[in-house]
Design a protein around this motif. Structure first.
Motif, PDB file in Angstrom:
ATOM      1  N   THR A   1     -25.236  30.711 -13.160  1.00  0.00           N
ATOM      2  CA  THR A   1     -26.069  31.134 -12.037  1.00  0.00           C
ATOM      3  C   THR A   1     -27.117  32.153 -12.497  1.00  0.00           C
ATOM      4  OG1 THR A   1     -24.204  30.857 -10.523  1.00  0.00           O
ATOM      5  CG2 THR A   1     -26.056  32.161  -9.733  1.00  0.00           C
ATOM      6  N   HIS A   2     -28.341  32.002 -12.014  1.00  0.00           N
ATOM      7  CA  HIS A   2     -29.406  32.968 -12.296  1.00  0.00           C
ATOM      8  C   HIS A   2     -29.278  34.116 -11.295  1.00  0.00           C
ATOM      9  CE1 HIS A   2     -30.890  29.510 -14.476  1.00  0.00           C
ATOM     10  NE2 HIS A   2     -31.806  30.268 -15.045  1.00  0.00           N
ATOM     11  N   ILE A   3     -28.884  35.285 -11.786  1.00  0.00           N
ATOM     12  CA  ILE A   3     -28.602  36.429 -10.915  1.00  0.00           C
ATOM     13  C   ILE A   3     -29.436  37.632 -11.348  1.00  0.00           C
ATOM     14  CG2 ILE A   3     -26.833  37.991 -10.030  1.00  0.00           C
ATOM     15  CD1 ILE A   3     -24.737  35.868 -10.860  1.00  0.00           C
ATOM     16  N   THR A   4     -30.070  38.261 -10.373  1.00  0.00           N
ATOM     17  CA  THR A   4     -30.730  39.545 -10.613  1.00  0.00           C
ATOM     18  C   THR A   4     -29.955  40.602  -9.837  1.00  0.00           C
ATOM     19  OG1 THR A   4     -32.909  38.514 -10.828  1.00  0.00           O
ATOM     20  CG2 THR A   4     -32.854  40.877 -10.375  1.00  0.00           C
ATOM     21  N   LEU A   5     -29.483  41.636 -10.527  1.00  0.00           N
ATOM     22  CA  LEU A   5     -28.764  42.737  -9.874  1.00  0.00           C
ATOM     23  C   LEU A   5     -29.639  43.980  -9.924  1.00  0.00           C
ATOM     24  CD1 LEU A   5     -25.057  43.643  -9.923  1.00  0.00           C
ATOM     25  CD2 LEU A   5     -26.731  45.433 -10.394  1.00  0.00           C
TER      26      LEU A   5
ATOM     27  N   LEU B   1     -23.379  52.162 -11.792  1.00  0.00           N
ATOM     28  CA  LEU B   1     -22.222  53.046 -11.952  1.00  0.00           C
ATOM     29  C   LEU B   1     -21.068  52.372 -12.685  1.00  0.00           C
ATOM     30  CD1 LEU B   1     -22.266  54.544  -8.341  1.00  0.00           C
ATOM     31  CD2 LEU B   1     -23.228  55.537 -10.434  1.00  0.00           C
ATOM     32  N   GLN B   2     -21.146  51.060 -12.828  1.00  0.00           N
ATOM     33  CA  GLN B   2     -20.069  50.328 -13.488  1.00  0.00           C
ATOM     34  C   GLN B   2     -20.556  49.774 -14.828  1.00  0.00           C
ATOM     35  OE1 GLN B   2     -16.861  50.005 -12.311  1.00  0.00           O
ATOM     36  NE2 GLN B   2     -17.440  51.348 -10.611  1.00  0.00           N
ATOM     37  N   ASP B   3     -19.996  50.291 -15.925  1.00  0.00           N
ATOM     38  CA  ASP B   3     -20.416  49.834 -17.265  1.00  0.00           C
ATOM     39  C   ASP B   3     -20.202  48.333 -17.445  1.00  0.00           C
ATOM     40  OD1 ASP B   3     -21.110  52.399 -17.920  1.00  0.00           O
ATOM     41  OD2 ASP B   3     -19.202  52.853 -18.923  1.00  0.00           O
ATOM     42  N   LYS B   4     -19.211  47.801 -16.737  1.00  0.00           N
ATOM     43  CA  LYS B   4     -18.899  46.373 -16.901  1.00  0.00           C
ATOM     44  C   LYS B   4     -20.047  45.490 -16.439  1.00  0.00           C
ATOM     45  CE  LYS B   4     -15.198  43.017 -16.280  1.00  0.00           C
ATOM     46  NZ  LYS B   4     -13.893  42.709 -15.647  1.00  0.00           N
ATOM     47  N   ILE B   5     -20.897  46.005 -15.565  1.00  0.00           N
ATOM     48  CA  ILE B   5     -22.054  45.224 -15.124  1.00  0.00           C
ATOM     49  C   ILE B   5     -22.952  44.914 -16.316  1.00  0.00           C
ATOM     50  CG2 ILE B   5     -24.194  45.338 -13.781  1.00  0.00           C
ATOM     51  CD1 ILE B   5     -22.639  46.819 -11.619  1.00  0.00           C
ATOM     52  N   TYR B   6     -23.189  45.900 -17.154  1.00  0.00           N
ATOM     53  CA  TYR B   6     -24.003  45.678 -18.355  1.00  0.00           C
ATOM     54  C   TYR B   6     -23.276  44.771 -19.345  1.00  0.00           C
ATOM     55  CZ  TYR B   6     -27.663  49.025 -17.157  1.00  0.00           C
ATOM     56  OH  TYR B   6     -28.732  49.668 -16.559  1.00  0.00           O
TER      57      TYR B   6
ATOM     58  N   ALA C   1     -23.834  41.307 -18.258  1.00  0.00           N
ATOM     59  CA  ALA C   1     -25.210  40.888 -18.522  1.00  0.00           C
ATOM     60  C   ALA C   1     -25.388  40.469 -19.981  1.00  0.00           C
ATOM     61  CB  ALA C   1     -26.173  42.015 -18.177  1.00  0.00           C
ATOM     62  N   LYS C   2     -24.661  41.123 -20.879  1.00  0.00           N
ATOM     63  CA  LYS C   2     -24.721  40.743 -22.294  1.00  0.00           C
ATOM     64  C   LYS C   2     -24.020  39.411 -22.539  1.00  0.00           C
ATOM     65  CE  LYS C   2     -24.876  45.470 -24.114  1.00  0.00           C
ATOM     66  NZ  LYS C   2     -24.153  46.501 -24.934  1.00  0.00           N
ATOM     67  N   LYS C   3     -22.955  39.167 -21.776  1.00  0.00           N
ATOM     68  CA  LYS C   3     -22.162  37.950 -21.957  1.00  0.00           C
ATOM     69  C   LYS C   3     -22.811  36.730 -21.322  1.00  0.00           C
ATOM     70  CE  LYS C   3     -17.469  36.162 -21.160  1.00  0.00           C
ATOM     71  NZ  LYS C   3     -16.127  36.478 -20.602  1.00  0.00           N
TER      72      LYS C   3
ATOM     73  N   PRO D   1     -26.265  35.009 -20.182  1.00  0.00           N
ATOM     74  CA  PRO D   1     -27.710  35.123 -20.422  1.00  0.00           C
ATOM     75  C   PRO D   1     -28.587  35.026 -19.175  1.00  0.00           C
ATOM     76  CG  PRO D   1     -26.881  32.972 -21.120  1.00  0.00           C
ATOM     77  CD  PRO D   1     -25.690  33.805 -20.808  1.00  0.00           C
ATOM     78  N   TYR D   2     -28.049  34.503 -18.061  1.00  0.00           N
ATOM     79  CA  TYR D   2     -28.875  34.346 -16.864  1.00  0.00           C
ATOM     80  C   TYR D   2     -28.739  35.519 -15.895  1.00  0.00           C
ATOM     81  CZ  TYR D   2     -29.222  29.569 -18.597  1.00  0.00           C
ATOM     82  OH  TYR D   2     -29.447  28.474 -19.388  1.00  0.00           O
ATOM     83  N   VAL D   3     -28.092  36.587 -16.347  1.00  0.00           N
ATOM     84  CA  VAL D   3     -27.938  37.785 -15.512  1.00  0.00           C
ATOM     85  C   VAL D   3     -28.949  38.844 -15.964  1.00  0.00           C
ATOM     86  CG1 VAL D   3     -26.412  39.662 -14.828  1.00  0.00           C
ATOM     87  CG2 VAL D   3     -25.497  37.348 -15.076  1.00  0.00           C
ATOM     88  N   LYS D   4     -29.728  39.339 -15.002  1.00  0.00           N
ATOM     89  CA  LYS D   4     -30.713  40.388 -15.287  1.00  0.00           C
ATOM     90  C   LYS D   4     -30.349  41.646 -14.488  1.00  0.00           C
ATOM     91  CE  LYS D   4     -34.493  37.084 -15.967  1.00  0.00           C
ATOM     92  NZ  LYS D   4     -35.837  36.639 -15.468  1.00  0.00           N
ATOM     93  N   ILE D   5     -30.435  42.813 -15.126  1.00  0.00           N
ATOM     94  CA  ILE D   5     -30.097  44.081 -14.488  1.00  0.00           C
ATOM     95  C   ILE D   5     -31.356  44.939 -14.365  1.00  0.00           C
ATOM     96  CG2 ILE D   5     -28.634  46.130 -14.564  1.00  0.00           C
ATOM     97  CD1 ILE D   5     -27.099  43.477 -14.329  1.00  0.00           C
ATOM     98  N   LYS D   6     -31.591  45.492 -13.174  1.00  0.00           N
ATOM     99  CA  LYS D   6     -32.726  46.395 -12.954  1.00  0.00           C
ATOM    100  C   LYS D   6     -32.188  47.679 -12.334  1.00  0.00           C
ATOM    101  CE  LYS D   6     -36.080  42.664 -12.311  1.00  0.00           C
ATOM    102  NZ  LYS D   6     -37.113  42.058 -11.425  1.00  0.00           N
TER     103      LYS D   6
END
Length: 404
Positions: A49-53, A59-64, A67-69, A71-76
């Protein structure tokens, strides 16, 4: 948006759907625990899934880490901006700021973007359900937002009640469906018969002592059979012949006898392991040569299976039991040997009988089917008569039955 009809006297009027998330653009607003929870749920169900968060603070390190695991997850890591909604199909609001949620919801309503707002049913266009997932089977449970605890308990009950081998049933049903001839009503009838048989049998008990070891051994059997130089075409792709045969054996066993022991499951998968290494052409082309070839094959299969099982930590007792089954010892008196023989016969009739019949005279085919029938149990006979066979194949079976 939630409506009064949602709580009508008719009960739960929510309409359940399954989104193809990998074809959608998804926005998650919130970088805390709830945002992480939504992100994990999305990725668990659809990893592509293409997800932008977007989150003012992550506040949660697991979010990053996610995102590394993926490839379709982007964090802003910033405040939400109106432009974040551009080209989005679904939105999940997961902050602790209701005023922000209400502001965003007004925008998404105008743009007709479906939105879920954490812990705020009155702002939601849709709810997330408790999900049971086993292979390709997925079941969503909803209590209309009234009791997440109950839906969780129902999910846990279904996870325990539905056997882990349901994927084998699904795979087998697909092959049966693809082979069925006749109109829609006939196909539905035959598929109902197959599923009825499966559902009427006891659920498989936890018979695998070490699931990881079992799965690794099955994978090793498959790896050995994947080296088969002979191939069959299935759904437009080439598949090693004995790899396909082993998978068909497992699928058929799961439907015919769901409560099969660990050793019986292993024996079914390695029934023809590396069979091509002992070709029929190496033996005289008469009955004596055929029987010698079959005897040698049984010894060979038992030896190869034992080597792989030993390499994966199985005790000699289990290795000997699989060898016993592969050699078809005490057929008619040992229930598991009989079950394995039934499955062998069912796989032959379902997947190979049609092509085999085209290559030999009818008299020979009738004789072979008659001998096959004598090897089967009454349960095997009943299952055989429900297979998706052509009228010509059924006619030959009728002749064989008269001869048997």
């Amino acid at each position: 948006m939630a409506s009064k009809e949602q709580y009508s006297s008719e009960g739960n009027v929510l309409f359940p759907v399954f989104f193809k998330l990998h074809e959608l653009e998804v926005l998650v607003v919130g970088g805390g625990y709830v945002g992480l929870e939504k992100l994990e749920a999305l990725l668990k169900n659809s990893p592509e899934t293409h997800i932008t968060l977007v989150g003012k603070e992550i506040l949660q390190d697991k979010i990053y880490e996610l995102a590394k695991k993926y490839p379709y997850v982007k964090i802003k890591e910033r405040k939400f901006k109106r432009k974040d909604l551009r080209d989005k199909d679904l939105v999940f609001l997961a902050t602790n700021d209701r005023s922000l949620h209400e502001k965003i919801k007004k925008i998404t309503r105008r743009r007709h973007i479906m939105t879920n707002v954490a812990d705020t049913p009155d702002l939601c266009d849709f709810y997330l359900s408790s999900v049971v997932k086993k292979g390709d089977l997925k079941i969503a449970v909803s209590s209309n937002g009234k009791s997440p605890t109950l839906t969780k308990r129902i999910r846990e009950y279904l996870e325990e009640a539905i056997p882990d081998d349901v994927q084998s049933l699904l795979d087998n049903l697909k092959e049966v469906r693809d082979q069925l001839k006749g109109d829609f009503e006939y196909k539905v009838k035959k598929l109902n018969e197959v599923t009825s048989d499966w559902l009427s049998k006891p659920s498989r008990k936890e018979v695998i002592a070490d699931k990881s070891r079992f799965e690794q051994t099955i994978a090793a059997f498959d790896k050995a059979n994947a080296e088969d130089p002979h191939q069959e075409e299935v759904d437009g792709r080439k598949v090693p012949k004995e790899l396909l045969y082993g998978q068909r054996m497992s699928n058929t066993l799961a439907v015919f006898y769901p409560e099969a022991s660990e050793e019986l499951q292993l024996a079914a998968r390695c029934q023809h392991i590396r069979r091509w290494e002992i070709p029929r052409s190496d033996y005289p082309m008469d009955r004596k040569g055929y029987l010698k070839w079959r005897t040698q094959l049984k010894m060979f299969h038992a030896e190869k299976a034992g080597e792989i099982m030993a390499a994966h930590g199985y005790e000699q007792k289990s290795i000997d039991r699989v060898a016993f089954l592969l050699k078809k010892q005490k057929l008619k008196s040992d229930p598991e040997t009989q079950t394995l023989e039934d499955v062998v016969c069912l796989v032959f009739l379902q997947y190979y009988f049609g092509d085999f019949a085209k290559q030999h005279p009818e008299e020979k085919i009738v004789d072979i089917v008659a001998k096959t029938w004598k090897k089967m149990s009454e349960e095997g006979h009943a299952s055989a008569m429900k297979l998706a066979l052509s009228s010509d194949e059924l006619a030959m079976i009728e002749k064989a039955l008269a001869k048997a």
